[in-house]
Scaffold this motif. Structure first.
Motif, PDB file in Angstrom:
ATOM      1  N   LEU A 181       0.867  -1.184   0.000  1.00 17.46           N
ATOM      2  CA  LEU A 181       0.000   0.000   0.000  1.00 17.46           C
ATOM      3  C   LEU A 181       0.901   1.231   0.000  1.00 17.46           C
ATOM      4  O   LEU A 181       2.088   1.139   0.333  1.00 17.46           O
ATOM      5  N   ALA A 182       0.345   2.369  -0.425  1.00 24.04           N
ATOM      6  CA  ALA A 182       1.127   3.612  -0.396  1.00 24.04           C
ATOM      7  C   ALA A 182       0.434   4.555   0.578  1.00 24.04           C
ATOM      8  O   ALA A 182      -0.791   4.730   0.500  1.00 24.04           O
ATOM      9  N   VAL A 183       1.190   5.112   1.504  1.00 23.19           N
ATOM     10  CA  VAL A 183       0.603   6.011   2.515  1.00 23.19           C
ATOM     11  C   VAL A 183       1.298   7.363   2.422  1.00 23.19           C
ATOM     12  O   VAL A 183       2.511   7.453   2.613  1.00 23.19           O
ATOM     13  N   HIS A 184       0.526   8.390   2.085  1.00 27.66           N
ATOM     14  CA  HIS A 184       1.075   9.756   2.018  1.00 27.66           C
ATOM     15  C   HIS A 184       0.506  10.559   3.177  1.00 27.66           C
ATOM     16  O   HIS A 184      -0.717  10.671   3.319  1.00 27.66           O
ATOM     17  N   LEU A 185       1.407  11.105   3.993  1.00 23.05           N
ATOM     18  CA  LEU A 185       0.984  11.919   5.137  1.00 23.05           C
ATOM     19  C   LEU A 185       1.294  13.376   4.828  1.00 23.05           C
ATOM     20  O   LEU A 185       2.347  13.687   4.258  1.00 23.05           O
ATOM     21  N   THR A 186       0.375  14.247   5.224  1.00 25.76           N
ATOM     22  CA  THR A 186       0.613  15.666   5.000  1.00 25.76           C
ATOM     23  C   THR A 186       0.143  16.479   6.192  1.00 25.76           C
ATOM     24  O   THR A 186      -0.797  16.070   6.892  1.00 25.76           O
ATOM     25  N   VAL A 187       0.817  17.585   6.443  1.00 27.27           N
ATOM     26  CA  VAL A 187       0.393  18.477   7.544  1.00 27.27           C
ATOM     27  C   VAL A 187       0.308  19.900   7.017  1.00 27.27           C
ATOM     28  O   VAL A 187       1.057  20.286   6.121  1.00 27.27           O
ATOM     29  N   ASP A 188      -0.638  20.652   7.590  1.00 25.46           N
ATOM     30  CA  ASP A 188      -0.785  22.054   7.166  1.00 25.46           C
ATOM     31  C   ASP A 188       0.460  22.843   7.569  1.00 25.46           C
ATOM     32  O   ASP A 188       0.906  23.719   6.849  1.00 25.46           O
ATOM     33  N   LYS A 189       0.979  22.525   8.781  1.00 28.46           N
ATOM     34  CA  LYS A 189       2.108  23.306   9.298  1.00 28.46           C
ATOM     35  C   LYS A 189       3.172  22.320   9.788  1.00 28.46           C
ATOM     36  O   LYS A 189       2.952  21.620  10.777  1.00 28.46           O
ATOM     37  N   ALA A 190       4.285  22.248   9.062  1.00 26.47           N
ATOM     38  CA  ALA A 190       5.354  21.297   9.423  1.00 26.47           C
ATOM     39  C   ALA A 190       6.164  21.823  10.609  1.00 26.47           C
ATOM     40  O   ALA A 190       6.148  23.018  10.887  1.00 26.47           O
ATOM     41  N   ASP A 191       6.837  20.912  11.318  1.00 26.27           N
ATOM     42  CA  ASP A 191       7.827  21.355  12.306  1.00 26.27           C
ATOM     43  C   ASP A 191       9.207  20.990  11.771  1.00 26.27           C
ATOM     44  O   ASP A 191       9.326  20.466  10.658  1.00 26.27           O
ATOM     45  N   LYS A 192      10.242  21.239  12.555  1.00 26.80           N
ATOM     46  CA  LYS A 192      11.603  21.090  12.006  1.00 26.80           C
ATOM     47  C   LYS A 192      11.954  19.635  11.668  1.00 26.80           C
ATOM     48  O   LYS A 192      12.825  19.388  10.852  1.00 26.80           O
ATOM     49  N   ASP A 193      11.248  18.670  12.296  1.00 20.08           N
ATOM     50  CA  ASP A 193      11.568  17.256  12.046  1.00 20.08           C
ATOM     51  C   ASP A 193      10.743  16.642  10.908  1.00 20.08           C
ATOM     52  O   ASP A 193      10.958  15.492  10.536  1.00 20.08           O
ATOM     53  N   TRP A 194       9.783  17.379  10.390  1.00 16.69           N
ATOM     54  CA  TRP A 194       8.851  16.802   9.408  1.00 16.69           C
ATOM     55  C   TRP A 194       9.493  16.722   8.023  1.00 16.69           C
ATOM     56  O   TRP A 194      10.004  17.729   7.510  1.00 16.69           O
ATOM     57  N   THR A 195       9.464  15.539   7.409  1.00 20.99           N
ATOM     58  CA  THR A 195      10.120  15.373   6.099  1.00 20.99           C
ATOM     59  C   THR A 195       9.118  14.960   5.018  1.00 20.99           C
ATOM     60  O   THR A 195       9.514  14.643   3.906  1.00 20.99           O
ATOM     61  N   GLN A 196       7.815  14.927   5.368  1.00 15.56           N
ATOM     62  CA  GLN A 196       6.828  14.446   4.393  1.00 15.56           C
ATOM     63  C   GLN A 196       6.093  15.646   3.776  1.00 15.56           C
ATOM     64  O   GLN A 196       6.600  16.757   3.815  1.00 15.56           O
ATOM     65  N   HIS A 197       4.888  15.409   3.204  1.00 11.06           N
ATOM     66  CA  HIS A 197       4.207  16.503   2.498  1.00 11.06           C
ATOM     67  C   HIS A 197       3.819  17.631   3.451  1.00 11.06           C
ATOM     68  O   HIS A 197       3.488  17.391   4.619  1.00 11.06           O
ATOM     69  N   GLU A 198       3.793  18.828   2.901  1.00  8.05           N
ATOM     70  CA  GLU A 198       3.250  19.967   3.654  1.00  8.05           C
ATOM     71  C   GLU A 198       2.158  20.592   2.782  1.00  8.05           C
ATOM     72  O   GLU A 198       2.364  20.818   1.584  1.00  8.05           O
ATOM     73  N   GLY A 199       0.997  20.845   3.373  1.00 12.76           N
ATOM     74  CA  GLY A 199      -0.125  21.399   2.608  1.00 12.76           C
ATOM     75  C   GLY A 199      -1.363  20.547   2.835  1.00 12.76           C
ATOM     76  O   GLY A 199      -1.309  19.512   3.501  1.00 12.76           O
ATOM     77  N   VAL A 200      -2.472  20.984   2.280  1.00 10.05           N
ATOM     78  CA  VAL A 200      -3.739  20.280   2.520  1.00 10.05           C
ATOM     79  C   VAL A 200      -3.816  18.992   1.689  1.00 10.05           C
ATOM     80  O   VAL A 200      -3.080  18.835   0.705  1.00 10.05           O
ATOM     81  N   VAL A 201      -4.712  18.084   2.085  1.00 10.30           N
ATOM     82  CA  VAL A 201      -4.777  16.773   1.405  1.00 10.30           C
ATOM     83  C   VAL A 201      -5.072  16.914  -0.094  1.00 10.30           C
ATOM     84  O   VAL A 201      -4.597  16.111  -0.898  1.00 10.30           O
ATOM     85  N   THR A 202      -5.819  17.952  -0.459  1.00  8.11           N
ATOM     86  CA  THR A 202      -6.161  18.097  -1.882  1.00  8.11           C
ATOM     87  C   THR A 202      -4.913  18.390  -2.721  1.00  8.11           C
ATOM     88  O   THR A 202      -4.846  17.974  -3.880  1.00  8.11           O
ATOM     89  N   ASN A 203      -3.915  19.087  -2.148  1.00 10.69           N
ATOM     90  CA  ASN A 203      -2.660  19.320  -2.901  1.00 10.69           C
ATOM     91  C   ASN A 203      -2.002  17.982  -3.206  1.00 10.69           C
ATOM     92  O   ASN A 203      -1.536  17.740  -4.314  1.00 10.69           O
ATOM     93  N   VAL A 204      -1.954  17.107  -2.191  1.00  7.15           N
ATOM     94  CA  VAL A 204      -1.316  15.794  -2.368  1.00  7.15           C
ATOM     95  C   VAL A 204      -2.124  14.984  -3.383  1.00  7.15           C
ATOM     96  O   VAL A 204      -1.571  14.376  -4.306  1.00  7.15           O
ATOM     97  N   LEU A 205      -3.435  15.004  -3.224  1.00  7.10           N
ATOM     98  CA  LEU A 205      -4.316  14.240  -4.120  1.00  7.10           C
ATOM     99  C   LEU A 205      -4.118  14.685  -5.571  1.00  7.10           C
ATOM    100  O   LEU A 205      -3.925  13.855  -6.466  1.00  7.10           O
TER     101      LEU A 205
END
Ligand SMILES: Cc1cc2nc3c(=O)[nH]c(=O)nc-3n(C[C@H](O)[C@H](O)[C@H](O)COP(=O)(O)OP(=O)(O)OC[C@H]3O[C@@H](n4cnc5c(N)ncnc54)[C@H](O)[C@@H]3O)c2cc1C
Ligand code: FES
Length: 279
Positions: A173-197
């Motif tokens: 399976l493929a799992v994409h995680l995203t956050v509206d506001k990243a912190d210094k340790d975050w290395t995955q998507h930043e932005g709303v789910v629709t951007n990733v979609l």
């Protein structure tokens, strides 16, 4: 004899985990006191139950576990009287469980399909149940590709973080995680789910999209799915209306002719479009 649908099964809290301290979210794993209760409570991911505490009341919660795992899991945000009382309980405390209630995700229809699972914030509970069910070794081959997109405001608002990491390490399976506001340790998507979609552009052919999240996320996700070519019949949503009886008797949750507790909470977008826009 038919069981009284208002009668809860007695259960005990076996484990309590703090899921998110800042947002007051805890998970509770329950075990039925009576083996007959466990045998009778046959559920599928997407359904919910009414949890009850004597002298306090009862409230509906999505079942966060899959029937393929031991115990019943609920993940609960503390917002008011019932949830505050539940949060004060410790392992061993007694609780009532009434259900399973409502319609599950359409598992027969989902067999053989690619699945696009989109979740936002704290509404990931029944999606967690669905993913656990799909990934069970007895079930995985029954489904096509599985793409999960899960977003939260900040990294520590993502729920089930240990499991998310384990799913990301798998190749089925493929799992994409995203956050509206990243912190210094975050290395995955930043932005709303629709951007990733919209960036991933999943193909709508032979694919069903399943969405749970806050209304604003659902609204924009529906627009993106339409742009990508998903038909209304291929989009499955779960609604969270205020509820009381949970069995279509009290009229607390109806939208037009449909009771969200009994006819839902899972609906296709096509079914919802035929209803008055009260939800
Ligand atoms: C099908 C279904 C599944 C649900 N699944 C979950 C879940 O998995 N985890 C979880 O934490 N909660 C879930 N909820 C919401 C949960 O039922 C409410 O948070 C709970 O009833 C609040 O009870 P209370 O006595 O603590 O709060 P109350 O004192 O009743 O209310 C406190 C605040 O919460 C708001 N509120 C209460 N119920 C709802 C609701 N249904 N929707 C939106 N706002 C509400 C009230 O407007 C008020 O602002 C679900 C609801 C439904 C209908
Ligand atoms: S909650 Fe009573 S009819 Fe739905």
């Amino acid at each position: 004899m038919t069981r009284n649908p208002y009668l809860p099964y007695p259960a005990r809290i076996e484990q309590v985990f703090v899921e998110n301290e800042a947002r007051d979210i805890k998970s509770f794993r329950l075990a039925f006191e009576d083996p007959c209760g466990a045998a009778e409570f046959q559920y599928m991911p997407g359904q919910f139950a009414e949890l009850s505490l004597p002298g306090v009341g009862e409230a509906p919660f999505g079942i966060a576990s899959s029937p393929t795992e031991a115990g019943l899991l609920f993940t609960v945000k503390r917002v008011g009287l019932f949830t505050a009382e539940l949060h004060s309980l410790e392992e061993g405390a007694r609780i009532g469980v009434r259900g399973p209630l409502g319609k599950a995700f359409p598992w027969d229809r989902m067999a053989g399909k690619n699945l696009l699972i989109i979740g936002g914030g704290f509404a990931f509970t029944t999606l967690r149940a669905a993913i656990r069910y799909i990934l069970d070794p007895a079930n995985r081959a029954r489904f096509g590709s599985v793409l999960v997109i899960y977003g939260a405001r900040t990294p520590d608002e993502l729920m089930y973080r240990g499991e998310l990491a384990a799913w990301q390490a798998r190749d089925d399976l493929a799992v994409h995680l995203t956050v509206d506001k990243a912190d210094k340790d975050w290395t995955q998507h930043e932005g709303v789910v629709t951007n990733v979609l919209e960036g991933l552009k999943p193909c709508p052919e032979n694919t069903l999209a399943i969405i749970c999240g806050p209304p604003i996320m659902i609204k924009f996700t529906l627009l993106s799915l339409s742009k990508l070519g998903f038909s209304d019949g291929a989009i499955i949503l779960s609604l969270e209306m205020r509820m009381k009886c949970g069995i279509g008797k009290c009229g607390r949750c109806n939208i037009g002719s449909q009771y969200v507790c009994k006819d839902g909470p899972v609906f296709t977008r096509e079914q919802l479009k035929a209803l008055p826009t009260e939800y």
